[in-house]
Design an enzyme around this catalytic site. Structure first.
Site, PDB file in Angstrom:
ATOM      1  N   ASP A  14      -6.288  -3.883  -6.520  1.00  0.00           N
ATOM      2  CA  ASP A  14      -6.006  -2.564  -5.929  1.00  0.00           C
ATOM      3  C   ASP A  14      -4.552  -2.138  -6.157  1.00  0.00           C
ATOM      4  OD1 ASP A  14      -7.788  -4.371  -4.645  1.00  0.00           O
ATOM      5  OD2 ASP A  14      -8.061  -3.047  -2.950  1.00  0.00           O
TER       6      ASP A  14
ATOM      7  N   TRP B 290     -10.321   0.650  -9.266  1.00  0.00           N
ATOM      8  CA  TRP B 290      -8.844   0.629  -9.174  1.00  0.00           C
ATOM      9  C   TRP B 290      -8.252   0.197 -10.520  1.00  0.00           C
ATOM     10  CZ3 TRP B 290      -8.726   3.626  -5.448  1.00  0.00           C
ATOM     11  CH2 TRP B 290      -9.073   3.374  -4.126  1.00  0.00           C
TER      12      TRP B 290
ATOM     13  N   SER C  35     -15.659  -2.901   3.585  1.00  0.00           N
ATOM     14  CA  SER C  35     -15.723  -4.326   3.253  1.00  0.00           C
ATOM     15  C   SER C  35     -16.926  -4.988   3.908  1.00  0.00           C
ATOM     16  CB  SER C  35     -14.444  -5.029   3.711  1.00  0.00           C
ATOM     17  OG  SER C  35     -14.540  -6.404   3.399  1.00  0.00           O
TER      18      SER C  35
ATOM     19  N   ASP D  59       0.790  -1.237   0.000  1.00  0.00           N
ATOM     20  CA  ASP D  59       0.000   0.000   0.000  1.00  0.00           C
ATOM     21  C   ASP D  59       0.822   1.287   0.000  1.00  0.00           C
ATOM     22  OD1 ASP D  59      -2.650  -0.979  -0.144  1.00  0.00           O
ATOM     23  OD2 ASP D  59      -2.508  -1.654   1.933  1.00  0.00           O
TER      24      ASP D  59
HETATM   25  N1  GLY Z   1      -7.321  -1.255  -1.028  1.00  0.00           N
HETATM   26  C1  GLY Z   1      -8.370  -1.646  -0.193  1.00  0.00           C
HETATM   27  C2  GLY Z   1      -9.717  -1.209  -0.614  1.00  0.00           C
HETATM   28  O1  GLY Z   1      -9.956  -0.732  -1.695  1.00  0.00           O
HETATM   29  O2  GLY Z   1     -10.602  -1.367   0.187  1.00  0.00           O
END
Ligand code: GLY
Length: 374
Positions: free
Chosen positions: A153, A229, A344, A88
């Site tokens: 991502d 993404w 999420s 990240d």
């Molecule tokens: N990179 C993690 C998300 O998009 O939740």
């Protein structure tokens, strides 16, 4: 659009004062839940978005106090340049220090970006030609039999590597970014240009062992932010390389998103294109922000009706997000600009809340619209 952009930045400059007050000086904002601000340390994947958003507000308003607040947060983020435990770094260090360098030309910020790029490059696995996203110890992945997880991502993190190559003598960063992007084109997409979320690579042979989801509805579904993404990532790769394969990929992804029967009229997607609860499924405002920003850039590389369509959809998104259904009232929403994002659902985490990256890509899109289309 000129008025809408001005209105949003005037609002953001005031609203982020509430966010600043709610965020202790040694932390970063994360979300607002159950009437309380939730903060994170600088190692959370979103730690770069708050300073990045402040820098976008500063870019538009030129208010020195906003730049001061951004600089304070950059100071605590600096240490992350040595972090190597996940992929990240691009989100954390380029959305923050990348914008800081662009706007101030302070050479210290450039050094931070180059050091961060070195750290990210340690995650490159040359035999499989991918950057490994997560450690297999994370979230019990080892128990689930993963050896080399790579998530869609990750296309966002390689922007920093392209920039680092362009702004240094080290061309290996760009080689890594391009190899990663090429492996992702080869393996991560379905014939309709939708993308899987998580792939597991054999790191010696490059063979793909699993194609699954972590944050989507199902392994075979199209998780909305993941599609964003991918769209943003290949558009950005075309910016740096002018490789037609990346443009073709971005156009294919855009077609999937824009022609999808489950994309609502206001163009703010449900959290997953295949969520069974549609039309009652939650929207994901963060995905909409990412789409708007990416589509405006894709409009720069295309022409005629195609370009017009990208710009029109981005405009619809920006108008939707500026309305009371998605944009907060001043002093509410913990100081965040936008409501109704989804982190999420499978992890039961950050559901229907504000998120830093929704605000970041929203303002980025507004600035892009001002720069390219006003
Ligand atoms: N990179 C993690 C998300 O998009 O939740």
């Amino acid at each position: 659009m000129k008025k809408l952009i001005a209105n949003n930045f005037a609002f953001a400059a005031k609203q982020y004062q509430y966010l600043e007050k709610a965020t202790p000086v040694d932390s970063m904002p994360k979300t607002f839940k159950d009437n309380r601000n939730v903060n994170s340390d600088v190692y959370w994947w979103c730690s770069g978005f708050y300073p990045g958003t402040l820098l976008y507000i500063y870019e538009y308003t030129k208010k020195p106090l906003i730049l001061d607040e951004a600089k304070k947060r950059l100071a605590i983020l600096d240490t992350v340049k040595y972090f190597t435990k996940n992929h990240d770094l691009g989100f954390m260090m380029f959305c923050s220090f990348g914008n800081a360098y662009r706007l101030t030309k302070n050479e210290e910020y450039k050094k931070v970006i180059l050091e961060s790029s070195k750290s990210l490059a340690t995650r490159y696995r040359p035999d499989a030609k991918v950057i490994q996203s997560w450690e297999i110890t994370d979230g019990g992945l080892r128990q689930k039999g993963f050896v080399g997880p790579v998530i869609i991502d990750n296309m966002m993190n390689i922007e920093m590597l392209e920039w680092a190559s362009q702004n240094s003598t080290d061309k290996s960063f760009a080689d890594i970014a391009r190899n990663h992007a090429n492996s992702t084109i080869k393996n991560h997409f379905r014939p309709d240009y939708s993308s899987y979320h998580v792939l597991d690579y054999d790191l010696t042979t490059g063979e793909v062992r699993k194609k699954v989801t972590a944050q989507g509805f199902s392994d075979s579904s199209a998780w909305s932010r993941g599609q964003g993404w991918a769209l943003y990532g290949y558009t950005m790769m075309y910016r740096f390389t002018k490789d037609p394969a990346y443009l073709k990929q971005a156009q294919g992804i855009a077609k999937f998103i824009l022609n999808h029967p489950n994309l609502p009229a206001d163009k703010v997607p449900y959290w997953d294109f295949d969520a069974t609860e549609i039309p009652n499924a939650l929207r994901d405002v963060s995905a909409a922000s990412v789409y708007a920003s990416a589509l405006l850039e894709l409009g720069q590389y295309t022409s005629g009706e195609e370009k017009q369509n990208y710009v029109d959809v981005a405009k619809t998104i920006l108008k939707s997000l500026s309305g009371s259904k998605y944009r907060a009232q001043l002093g509410t929403n913990g100081g965040f600009l936008l409501m109704h994002s989804v982190g999420s659902i499978p992890h039961k985490s950050e559901i229907d809340v504000p998120l830093t990256y929704a605000d970041y890509y929203f303002l980025e899109a507004l600035l892009r619209y001002k720069k390219w289309y006003l």
